[in-house]
Write an enzyme that holds these catalytic residues in place. Structure first.
Site, PDB file in Angstrom:
ATOM      1  N   ARG A   1      -5.225  43.289 -10.574  1.00 22.88           N
ATOM      2  CA  ARG A   1      -4.625  42.096 -11.180  1.00 22.88           C
ATOM      3  C   ARG A   1      -4.097  42.433 -12.563  1.00 22.88           C
ATOM      4  O   ARG A   1      -4.526  43.382 -13.181  1.00 22.88           O
ATOM      5  CB  ARG A   1      -5.679  40.999 -11.312  1.00 22.88           C
ATOM      6  CG  ARG A   1      -5.849  40.210 -10.023  1.00 22.88           C
ATOM      7  CD  ARG A   1      -6.873  39.128 -10.227  1.00 22.88           C
ATOM      8  NE  ARG A   1      -6.314  37.904 -10.745  1.00 22.88           N
ATOM      9  CZ  ARG A   1      -6.793  37.226 -11.793  1.00 22.88           C
ATOM     10  NH1 ARG A   1      -7.811  37.682 -12.457  1.00 22.88           N
ATOM     11  NH2 ARG A   1      -6.242  36.094 -12.182  1.00 22.88           N
TER      12      ARG A   1
ATOM     13  N   LYS B   1     -18.823  45.811 -11.348  1.00 18.14           N
ATOM     14  CA  LYS B   1     -17.767  45.505 -10.372  1.00 18.14           C
ATOM     15  C   LYS B   1     -17.843  46.419  -9.154  1.00 18.14           C
ATOM     16  O   LYS B   1     -17.847  47.639  -9.259  1.00 18.14           O
ATOM     17  CB  LYS B   1     -16.398  45.648 -11.065  1.00 18.14           C
ATOM     18  CG  LYS B   1     -15.239  45.248 -10.173  1.00 18.14           C
ATOM     19  CD  LYS B   1     -14.065  44.731 -10.973  1.00 18.14           C
ATOM     20  CE  LYS B   1     -12.848  44.514 -10.095  1.00 18.14           C
ATOM     21  NZ  LYS B   1     -11.798  43.724 -10.704  1.00 18.14           N
TER      22      LYS B   1
ATOM     23  N   ARG C   1     -13.842  36.236 -19.362  1.00 13.42           N
ATOM     24  CA  ARG C   1     -14.860  37.166 -19.893  1.00 13.42           C
ATOM     25  C   ARG C   1     -16.140  36.407 -20.174  1.00 13.42           C
ATOM     26  O   ARG C   1     -16.105  35.242 -20.569  1.00 13.42           O
ATOM     27  CB  ARG C   1     -14.386  37.776 -21.215  1.00 13.42           C
ATOM     28  CG  ARG C   1     -13.158  38.568 -20.995  1.00 13.42           C
ATOM     29  CD  ARG C   1     -12.945  39.642 -22.049  1.00 13.42           C
ATOM     30  NE  ARG C   1     -11.642  40.212 -21.774  1.00 13.42           N
ATOM     31  CZ  ARG C   1     -10.696  40.395 -22.654  1.00 13.42           C
ATOM     32  NH1 ARG C   1     -10.923  40.087 -23.916  1.00 13.42           N
ATOM     33  NH2 ARG C   1      -9.550  40.905 -22.316  1.00 13.42           N
TER      34      ARG C   1
END
Ligand code: BTN
Length: 325
Positions: free
Chosen positions: A123, A188, A322
């Protein structure tokens, strides 16, 4: 890279995949090429992210044994799970599976997976690190009559399908960070990139791309600027093939439900895996920062942010989320 070279690399990987030593001469005989040429091919494999060692008088050995994705097996899994109209292709090398499914090459219900991407993208214009035969990189073409305004929840639906597939393989505790990150304890594991094209008033062509870290070596991952991890740390015995096959089946069911009922049918499931819920977060959008506390999502998949000025819905798009201290 020519098709012939592609074929030679595939053949070489198949010979080396057990992780044992293979002499340069034997490999050369198998491919009917010279030893010097094998060395050249090995350099290419290394440049593509495959880690190996070369020892005098022993030959070449992959640092980790590997299995390539099997197209036929994926096709069978789809046919035996009520998806006979779906098609699946596995490429060894490509630029980006999303790119390959866009425009004139778009095909409804087509899965395109690759063992390596030279221009994998994430992204917001980021690069998606895609070393050879280490992770999962795949895209699906999906044509829909749903109005574009209702597609905001699509990346969440895809994330939920992935979590369901992982759960079915015994992998628990994976969460989703709105709108597109697949994470485990703040690291992640993967991400989803959705690209739309077509007539806003008519059928939309949607390309859904998924990248999932499975067994990536740390050397190739040096350029990743956030905490990440491999799925194999949670489930060492689960193969890339199993994860992909299971996810495709779950995704088909999720897309059908999404088309019939919209994101509202998934809102409850989202709550169970929402990493942002009750957390202090910051939303960055066009150089503006909005601070608040994650309060779930609405029936369209928009993030609800509890701010000093009340509840604000945040729509996916070019926003970045965030966590704050
Ligand atoms: C993100 O988290 O930024 C989304 C990453 C999406 C990566 C996948 S890999 C397969 C597909 N092809 C691409 O070029 N990108 C997506």
């Amino acid at each position: 890279m020519t098709e012939h070279r592609d074929q030679q690399l595939r053949q070489l990987i198949c010979l080396l995949k057990d992780g044992d030593f293979h002499s340069g001469q034997k490999l050369a005989d198998e491919l009917s090429v010279s030893r010097a040429y094998i060395w050249k091919l090995m350099q290419q494999l290394e440049a593509l992210g495959l880690e190996f060692e070369s020892v005098t008088r022993k030959g070449y050995r992959l640092l980790k044994p590997l299995e390539l994705l099997e197209e036929e097996n994926l096709q069978l899994a789809m046919a035996s799970n009520g998806m006979p109209d779906w098609e699946c292709n596995v490429l060894l090398l490509t630029d980006s599976t999303n790119e390959q499914l866009k425009g004139s090459r778009f095909c409804h219900k087509k899965i395109l997976a690759a063992e390596h991407q030279s221009a994998g993208r994430g992204r917001r214009g980021r690069q998606w690190v895609s070393p050879l035969a280490s992770n999962l990189y795949w895209s699906v073409g999906w044509q829909t009559q749903m109005p574009v305004q209702q597609l905001g929840g699509l990346s969440l639906v895809v994330g939920l399908a992935i979590i369901k597939a992982l759960g079915g393989l015994g992998i628990q505790g994976v969460q989703l960070k709105w709108p597109n990150d697949i994470r485990y304890q703040g690291k992640k594991l993967g991400g989803i990139l959705i690209e739309l094209s077509g007539d806003v008033a008519g059928a939309l062509q949607v390309v859904i791309g998924v990248g999932l870290n499975m067994q990536m070596g740390s050397t190739v991952a040096q350029s990743i600027d956030q905490e990440w991890m491999n799925l194999n740390e949670l489930a060492p015995d689960v193969s890339r093939q199993q994860v992909l096959a299971k996810t495709i089946v779950e995704l088909n069911q999720a897309l059908e439900l999404f088309e019939q009922k919209g994101f509202a049918a998934f809102q409850e499931s989202w709550q169970e895996v929402d990493e942002c819920f009750g957390q202090k977060v910051s939303i960055l959008q066009q150089h503006q920062e909005l601070k608040g506390i994650g309060a779930g999502v609405d029936a369209t998949g928009a993030l609800l942010l509890q701010t000093g000025q009340g509840m604000v819905p945040i729509y996916a798009g070019e926003v970045s989320l965030r966590f704050r201290a």
